[in-house]
Design a protein around this motif. Structure first.
Motif, PDB file in Angstrom:
ATOM      1  N   ALA A   4       0.836  -1.190   0.000  1.00 12.97           N
ATOM      2  CA  ALA A   4       0.000   0.000   0.000  1.00 12.97           C
ATOM      3  C   ALA A   4       0.872   1.241   0.000  1.00 12.97           C
ATOM      4  O   ALA A   4       1.867   1.312   0.712  1.00 12.97           O
ATOM      5  CB  ALA A   4      -0.904  -0.003   1.226  1.00 12.97           C
ATOM      6  N   LEU A   5       0.497   2.225  -0.818  1.00 12.81           N
ATOM      7  CA  LEU A   5       1.219   3.482  -0.861  1.00 12.81           C
ATOM      8  C   LEU A   5       0.548   4.511   0.035  1.00 12.81           C
ATOM      9  O   LEU A   5       1.197   5.323   0.655  1.00 12.81           O
ATOM     10  CB  LEU A   5       1.296   3.987  -2.304  1.00 12.81           C
ATOM     11  CG  LEU A   5       1.964   3.025  -3.280  1.00 12.81           C
ATOM     12  CD1 LEU A   5       1.839   3.555  -4.704  1.00 12.81           C
ATOM     13  CD2 LEU A   5       3.416   2.818  -2.911  1.00 12.81           C
ATOM     14  N   PHE A   6      -0.781   4.483   0.055  1.00 11.73           N
ATOM     15  CA  PHE A   6      -1.540   5.386   0.910  1.00 11.73           C
ATOM     16  C   PHE A   6      -2.914   4.784   1.125  1.00 11.73           C
ATOM     17  O   PHE A   6      -3.675   4.625   0.180  1.00 11.73           O
ATOM     18  CB  PHE A   6      -1.657   6.774   0.287  1.00 11.73           C
ATOM     19  CG  PHE A   6      -2.601   7.676   1.026  1.00 11.73           C
ATOM     20  CD1 PHE A   6      -2.250   8.213   2.245  1.00 11.73           C
ATOM     21  CD2 PHE A   6      -3.849   7.964   0.509  1.00 11.73           C
ATOM     22  CE1 PHE A   6      -3.131   9.033   2.935  1.00 11.73           C
ATOM     23  CE2 PHE A   6      -4.735   8.780   1.194  1.00 11.73           C
ATOM     24  CZ  PHE A   6      -4.368   9.316   2.413  1.00 11.73           C
ATOM     25  N   PHE A   7      -3.222   4.413   2.326  1.00 17.52           N
ATOM     26  CA  PHE A   7      -4.513   3.821   2.650  1.00 17.52           C
ATOM     27  C   PHE A   7      -5.459   4.931   3.074  1.00 17.52           C
ATOM     28  O   PHE A   7      -5.190   5.657   4.030  1.00 17.52           O
ATOM     29  CB  PHE A   7      -4.350   2.792   3.770  1.00 17.52           C
ATOM     30  CG  PHE A   7      -5.549   1.901   3.928  1.00 17.52           C
ATOM     31  CD1 PHE A   7      -5.536   0.631   3.400  1.00 17.52           C
ATOM     32  CD2 PHE A   7      -6.680   2.338   4.592  1.00 17.52           C
ATOM     33  CE1 PHE A   7      -6.649  -0.208   3.528  1.00 17.52           C
ATOM     34  CE2 PHE A   7      -7.794   1.519   4.727  1.00 17.52           C
ATOM     35  CZ  PHE A   7      -7.772   0.241   4.192  1.00 17.52           C
ATOM     36  N   ASP A   8      -6.556   5.093   2.373  1.00 14.82           N
ATOM     37  CA  ASP A   8      -7.541   6.139   2.652  1.00 14.82           C
ATOM     38  C   ASP A   8      -8.517   5.633   3.720  1.00 14.82           C
ATOM     39  O   ASP A   8      -9.637   5.229   3.423  1.00 14.82           O
ATOM     40  CB  ASP A   8      -8.259   6.514   1.361  1.00 14.82           C
ATOM     41  CG  ASP A   8      -9.116   7.754   1.501  1.00 14.82           C
ATOM     42  OD1 ASP A   8      -9.343   8.210   2.642  1.00 14.82           O
ATOM     43  OD2 ASP A   8      -9.567   8.260   0.454  1.00 14.82           O
ATOM     44  N   ALA A  40      -2.876  -2.333   8.239  1.00 19.29           N
ATOM     45  CA  ALA A  40      -3.153  -1.930   6.854  1.00 19.29           C
ATOM     46  C   ALA A  40      -3.687  -0.504   6.814  1.00 19.29           C
ATOM     47  O   ALA A  40      -3.280   0.287   5.956  1.00 19.29           O
ATOM     48  CB  ALA A  40      -4.147  -2.897   6.207  1.00 19.29           C
ATOM     49  N   LYS A  42      -2.951   1.809   8.698  1.00 12.39           N
ATOM     50  CA  LYS A  42      -1.841   2.721   9.001  1.00 12.39           C
ATOM     51  C   LYS A  42      -0.704   2.579   7.992  1.00 12.39           C
ATOM     52  O   LYS A  42       0.400   3.060   8.229  1.00 12.39           O
ATOM     53  CB  LYS A  42      -1.306   2.457  10.407  1.00 12.39           C
ATOM     54  CG  LYS A  42      -2.309   2.772  11.494  1.00 12.39           C
ATOM     55  CD  LYS A  42      -1.708   2.657  12.875  1.00 12.39           C
ATOM     56  CE  LYS A  42      -1.429   1.210  13.235  1.00 12.39           C
ATOM     57  NZ  LYS A  42      -0.950   1.032  14.617  1.00 12.39           N
ATOM     58  N   ASP A  43      -0.965   1.899   6.857  1.00 12.41           N
ATOM     59  CA  ASP A  43       0.054   1.680   5.820  1.00 12.41           C
ATOM     60  C   ASP A  43       1.262   0.915   6.344  1.00 12.41           C
ATOM     61  O   ASP A  43       2.377   1.130   5.906  1.00 12.41           O
ATOM     62  CB  ASP A  43       0.512   3.000   5.210  1.00 12.41           C
ATOM     63  CG  ASP A  43      -0.543   3.636   4.342  1.00 12.41           C
ATOM     64  OD1 ASP A  43      -1.249   2.898   3.641  1.00 12.41           O
ATOM     65  OD2 ASP A  43      -0.658   4.875   4.354  1.00 12.41           O
ATOM     66  N   GLN A  44       1.031   0.013   7.280  1.00 11.98           N
ATOM     67  CA  GLN A  44       2.133  -0.758   7.841  1.00 11.98           C
ATOM     68  C   GLN A  44       2.004  -2.254   7.552  1.00 11.98           C
ATOM     69  O   GLN A  44       2.719  -3.056   8.119  1.00 11.98           O
ATOM     70  CB  GLN A  44       2.208  -0.525   9.356  1.00 11.98           C
ATOM     71  CG  GLN A  44       2.523   0.907   9.701  1.00 11.98           C
ATOM     72  CD  GLN A  44       2.495   1.155  11.197  1.00 11.98           C
ATOM     73  OE1 GLN A  44       2.076   0.322  11.986  1.00 11.98           O
ATOM     74  NE2 GLN A  44       2.934   2.336  11.589  1.00 11.98           N
ATOM     75  N   GLU A  46       1.058  -5.013   4.114  1.00 10.63           N
ATOM     76  CA  GLU A  46       0.704  -5.237   2.721  1.00 10.63           C
ATOM     77  C   GLU A  46      -0.659  -5.910   2.635  1.00 10.63           C
ATOM     78  O   GLU A  46      -1.038  -6.681   3.516  1.00 10.63           O
ATOM     79  CB  GLU A  46       1.744  -6.129   2.052  1.00 10.63           C
ATOM     80  CG  GLU A  46       3.112  -5.515   1.972  1.00 10.63           C
ATOM     81  CD  GLU A  46       4.136  -6.472   1.379  1.00 10.63           C
ATOM     82  OE1 GLU A  46       3.793  -7.626   1.069  1.00 10.63           O
ATOM     83  OE2 GLU A  46       5.291  -6.056   1.237  1.00 10.63           O
ATOM     84  N   ALA A  70      -7.022   1.860  -1.173  1.00  8.68           N
ATOM     85  CA  ALA A  70      -6.074   1.219  -0.255  1.00  8.68           C
ATOM     86  C   ALA A  70      -4.629   1.525  -0.663  1.00  8.68           C
ATOM     87  O   ALA A  70      -3.697   1.034  -0.047  1.00  8.68           O
ATOM     88  CB  ALA A  70      -6.295  -0.284  -0.229  1.00  8.68           C
ATOM     89  N   GLY A  71      -4.480   2.317  -1.722  1.00  8.83           N
ATOM     90  CA  GLY A  71      -3.137   2.673  -2.183  1.00  8.83           C
ATOM     91  C   GLY A  71      -2.452   1.540  -2.920  1.00  8.83           C
ATOM     92  O   GLY A  71      -1.235   1.499  -3.004  1.00  8.83           O
TER      93      GLY A  71
END
Length: 102
Positions: A4-8, A40, A42-44, A46, A70-71
């Motif tokens: 994930a690059l940026f989880f909305d 996920a 928190k973008d931590q 995959e 989900a980026g």
């Protein structure tokens, strides 16, 4: 797995709230623990496309939308999917032409 690059998280929380659901339900549907889902968000952690597809189904959105929010960049569609999409588009165009001919 795709990173994930940026989880909305706000988008996901809003979609869940609209359906009267919680993150607990989202995790369960995707076969994840609540701790995994928290990571996920928190973008931590995959996410797999299997998990993304489960998110999409639960939220009533396309897998592409769920992945984007989900980026995650979804894999390119396979030839079968592209052919089916093209056939559907051609059928729709043929139906429009038939209506114009009347």
């Amino acid at each position: 797995m795709l990173m994930a690059l940026f989880f909305d998280a706000a988008w996901y929380d809003q979609r869940l709230a609209e359906r009267g659901l919680t993150r607990v339900v989202l995790a369960a549907v995707a076969g994840m623990t609540e701790a995994d889902l928290a990571l996920a968000f928190k973008d931590q952690r995959e996410l797999s496309m299997r998990e993304i597809n489960a998110f999409a189904e639960l939220l009533g959105v396309s897998a592409g939308e769920a992945a984007s929010r989900a980026g995650v960049r979804p894999p390119p569609p396979n030839d079968r999917d592209r052919i089916a999409d093209l056939e559907a588009r051609v059928a729709a165009l043929e139906a429009q032409v038939a209506r114009l001919a009347l």
